[in-house]
Design an enzyme around this catalytic site. Structure first.
Site, short mmCIF file in Angstrom:
data_model
loop_
_atom_site.label_atom_id
_atom_site.label_comp_id
_atom_site.label_asym_id
_atom_site.label_seq_id
_atom_site.Cartn_x
_atom_site.Cartn_y
_atom_site.Cartn_z
CE LYS A 1 41.82 9.12 19.58
NZ LYS A 1 40.71 9.39 20.50
CE LYS B 1 34.69 3.06 23.59
NZ LYS B 1 35.67 3.95 24.24
CE LYS C 1 32.34 6.29 17.72
NZ LYS C 1 32.27 6.82 19.04
P1 AMP Z 1 37.69 10.44 21.28
O1 AMP Z 1 38.59 10.22 20.12
O2 AMP Z 1 36.64 9.40 21.40
O3 AMP Z 1 38.40 10.74 22.55
O4 AMP Z 1 36.88 11.76 20.91
C1 AMP Z 1 37.41 13.07 20.99
C2 AMP Z 1 36.41 14.03 20.39
O5 AMP Z 1 36.24 13.77 18.98
C3 AMP Z 1 35.00 13.92 21.00
O6 AMP Z 1 34.45 15.22 21.11
C4 AMP Z 1 34.24 13.11 20.00
O7 AMP Z 1 32.86 13.38 20.01
C5 AMP Z 1 34.87 13.57 18.68
N1 AMP Z 1 34.76 12.51 17.67
C6 AMP Z 1 35.30 11.27 17.73
N2 AMP Z 1 34.99 10.55 16.62
C7 AMP Z 1 34.24 11.37 15.83
C8 AMP Z 1 33.63 11.22 14.55
N3 AMP Z 1 33.73 10.09 13.85
N4 AMP Z 1 32.93 12.27 14.06
C9 AMP Z 1 32.83 13.43 14.75
N5 AMP Z 1 33.38 13.63 15.96
C10 AMP Z 1 34.09 12.62 16.51
#
Ligand code: AMP
Ligand code: TRP
Length: 331
Positions: free
Chosen positions: A195, A111, A192
């Site tokens: 958002k 990041k 991956k």
């Molecule tokens: P975040 O959106 O980064 O706050 O992530 C929230 C949760 O979603 C965390 O447990 C991440 O590990 C999971 N997560 C986010 N992106 C992915 C993805 N592409 N595949 C699987 N898990 C994800």
């Protein structure tokens, strides 16, 4: 009963990766764990975010966690900034973690790369995350693969604190799903799903309707050899689709692969399975959108219960390091 804690940033729309990698486990853990789920708004401040946008997204995130299937009668659902112990414990843990171990965090490196200025908070982000977890004496932390390194740091910080000051924290375990822990971008299967808004066609939002899901899956990038087998390293795009169908239908990806010869047939079934998997989520979201008062009540009760527990842990940690207890009356 074992304690579960996890969190999600309110910095954009929830997507299929969040649902498959995290929320599905969060929902399942409600059956036999004491579950705490947090919208981590303080973490969202580590990168540029418009204040009004953040406020709206934080509320929406809470609502969408309910839509995903969290039950406020069972789980404690709350907003991180509503519980003052999170930043307070973060300071104690920043005085426990080292620069070297934070510098090794791959998410920080990714990041921070190419940015003209990097916020100090982006660097110390994993320490705030450790505080989130340790405040609730969590045994288990269900997350996607990308959070594994942060979890390892939380464990190390907890252990170091316990060694230095005496048993204070429970050392948490990561719970990463065997399949679906890293859902890939449908257009760029080398990264991956996230958002970020750069890849609208590569990202399936948790609340996308049938047409959007079908279109995005149909256009998903695979490969040209046409060989149907589950090989995440060699054929990531195809493996991603197989993993998604496996998760949605409760099978193994290699078993799923054995049932197809043509990519087109597979894509049709992937789209259909995802539509069905997300249908109840969309229905609950629509019902909740009409009732903002219900979400407010959940967050208010959640913050009160979270604070009750977190304040006790914070006091234990503060006392352990030698901070003088305050006798000032609180109003
Ligand atoms: P975040 O959106 O980064 O706050 O992530 C929230 C949760 O979603 C965390 O447990 C991440 O590990 C999971 N997560 C986010 N992106 C992915 C993805 N592409 N595949 C699987 N898990 C994800
Ligand atoms: N850093 C996590 C992410 O981006 C979100 C998070 C913050 C979290 N605090 C947490 C996850 C505590 C699990 C436990 O996905």
């Amino acid at each position: 009963m074992q304690r579960v804690f996890s969190g999600v940033q309110p910095s954009g729309d929830f997507h299929l990766g969040n649902y498959v990698g995290a929320f599905r486990q969060w929902v399942a853990d409600q059956a036999d764990h004491d579950t705490f789920y947090c919208v981590v708004d303080l973490h969202a401040l580590t990168e540029e975010i418009d204040p009004a946008y953040l406020r709206g997204k934080t509320f929406e995130a809470a609502r969408n966690l309910l839509a995903a299937g969290l039950d406020p009668k069972v789980s404690t659902i709350f907003v991180q900034s509503h519980v003052p112990d999170h930043p307070r414990l973060t300071w104690l843990l920043e005085c426990t973690a080292s620069m070297g171990e934070l510098r090794r965090m791959t998410q920080f490196k990714a990041k921070g790369r190419g940015q003209e200025t990097v916020r100090v908070g982006l660097f110390t982000y994993p320490v705030l995350m450790a505080a989130d977890i340790l405040l609730y004496d969590a045994d288990r932390v269900p997350v996607g693969e990308d959070q594994r390194q942060h979890l390892e740091l939380a464990r190390e910080v907890a252990q170091r604190f316990n060694t230095r000051y005496g048993e204070t924290f429970v050392v948490p375990e990561a719970a990463v799903p065997r399949v679906g822990a890293r859902v890939l971008d449908l257009q760029h299967p080398d990264r991956k799903m996230s958002k970020s808004v750069e890849s609208p066609l590569g990202t399936i939002a948790m609340l996308d309707g049938p047409e959007d899901i079908e279109r995005k899956v149909r256009k998903a990038v695979t490969d040209t050899d046409g060989e149907m087998r589950y090989a995440p390293d060699e054929k990531p795009g195809l493996a991603n689709l197989l993993a998604l169908l496996a998760v949605a239908t409760g099978r193994r990806p290699d078993v799923v692969a054995a049932g197809y010869t043509r990519y087109g047939d597979l894509k049709r079934d992937v789209a259909e399975a995802l539509v069905e998997m997300l249908r109840p989520v969309r229905e609950r979201a629509a019902a909740l959108a009409a009732d903002p008062g219900a979400v407010e009540e959940v967050l208010s009760a959640g913050a009160a219960r979270a604070h009750e527990i977190a304040s006790v842990t914070y006091a234990r940690a503060a006392s352990a390091v030698g901070l003088l207890p305050s006798t000032a009356r609180r109003s």
